[in-house]
Scaffold this motif. Structure first.
Motif, PDB file in Angstrom:
ATOM      1  N   GLU A   4       0.831  -1.214   0.000  1.00 45.35           N
ATOM      2  CA  GLU A   4       0.000   0.000   0.000  1.00 45.35           C
ATOM      3  C   GLU A   4       0.858   1.252   0.000  1.00 45.35           C
ATOM      4  N   ASN A  58       0.542   3.810  -3.063  1.00 43.93           N
ATOM      5  CA  ASN A  58       0.090   5.169  -2.728  1.00 43.93           C
ATOM      6  C   ASN A  58       1.124   6.227  -3.094  1.00 43.93           C
ATOM      7  N   GLU A 118      -6.925  -6.528  -4.489  1.00 43.18           N
ATOM      8  CA  GLU A 118      -6.906  -5.087  -4.764  1.00 43.18           C
ATOM      9  C   GLU A 118      -7.269  -4.754  -6.215  1.00 43.18           C
ATOM     10  N   ALA A 164       1.558   0.583   2.170  1.00 51.59           N
ATOM     11  CA  ALA A 164       1.486  -0.575   1.497  1.00 51.59           C
ATOM     12  C   ALA A 164       2.095  -0.623   0.171  1.00 51.59           C
TER      13      ALA A 164
END
Length: 193
Positions: free
Chosen positions: A81, A85, A130, A187
């Motif tokens: 993540e 991100n 995801e 993450a």
């Protein structure tokens, strides 16, 4: 022995150690890491030419059906993540522009109880949950590997390492697994050389 392509013969090389996450968008930057049973993901926003690499090891597995990988899965999820991100925030912010390559998960030491296979299973499950698909991968096997990644172009190169260097990587990973160091939770194609 194959030599590196010209684009990897120069530039700034940043080593990505276990627990690290680096992101960049400069053409002459290369991220480099050495993996045994650890996993490295290379994530790139192909529109913004921003990419990054992480390096993580799932050190333990619990027997709980609810938390299949124990506390270390939180670390793997955090590592993924964090990387995704960072790339999204420096790039276009659009998940559909991401390409993901995964590396590592070798069984280089029988004493590690095939942590590599568990790491591969973890990363594939994480990506699936995801909604991502790895665009390429070099995982598994019985050897360590050096991975070079150009975050600007997205090119990745893998060198499979001899058993002496693999043994050294295995010793380092065993020490990490014994300590069970867990971080707090907040993450183009692959070419072999």
């Amino acid at each position: 022995m194959h030599s590196l392509p010209p684009e990897f013969d120069r530039g700034v090389v940043t080593t990505v150690h276990q627990g690290d996450c680096h992101v960049g968008d400069v053409p002459d930057v290369t991220f480099s890491t050495v993996l045994g049973s650890c996993i490295s993901a290379c994530v790139r926003d192909r529109v913004a030419n921003v990419g990054g690499m992480n390096h993580f090891l799932l050190a333990e597995q619990s027997g709980s059906a609810r938390d299949r990988y124990g506390a270390s899965a939180r670390y793997g999820a955090f590592a993924m993540e964090q990387l995704i991100n960072k790339v999204l925030s420096r790039g276009t912010g659009k998940k559909q522009n991401l390409e993901i390559k995964i590396f590592g998960g070798g069984k280089i030491n029988s004493a590690l109880d095939d942590v590599g296979a568990k790491n591969i299973e973890f990363i594939r499950q994480f990506l699936s949950v995801e909604g991502y698909v790895a665009t390429s991968e070099d995982v598994g096997g019985t050897y360590a590997r050096r991975v070079l990644f150009k975050p600007y172009s997205g090119r990745a190169f893998v060198k499979r390492l001899d058993s002496d260097l693999g043994a050294s990587v295995a010793r380092e990973e065993m020490a990490l697994a014994r300590r069970r160091v867990i971080a707090p939770v907040p993450a183009d194609d692959i070419e072999l050389f």
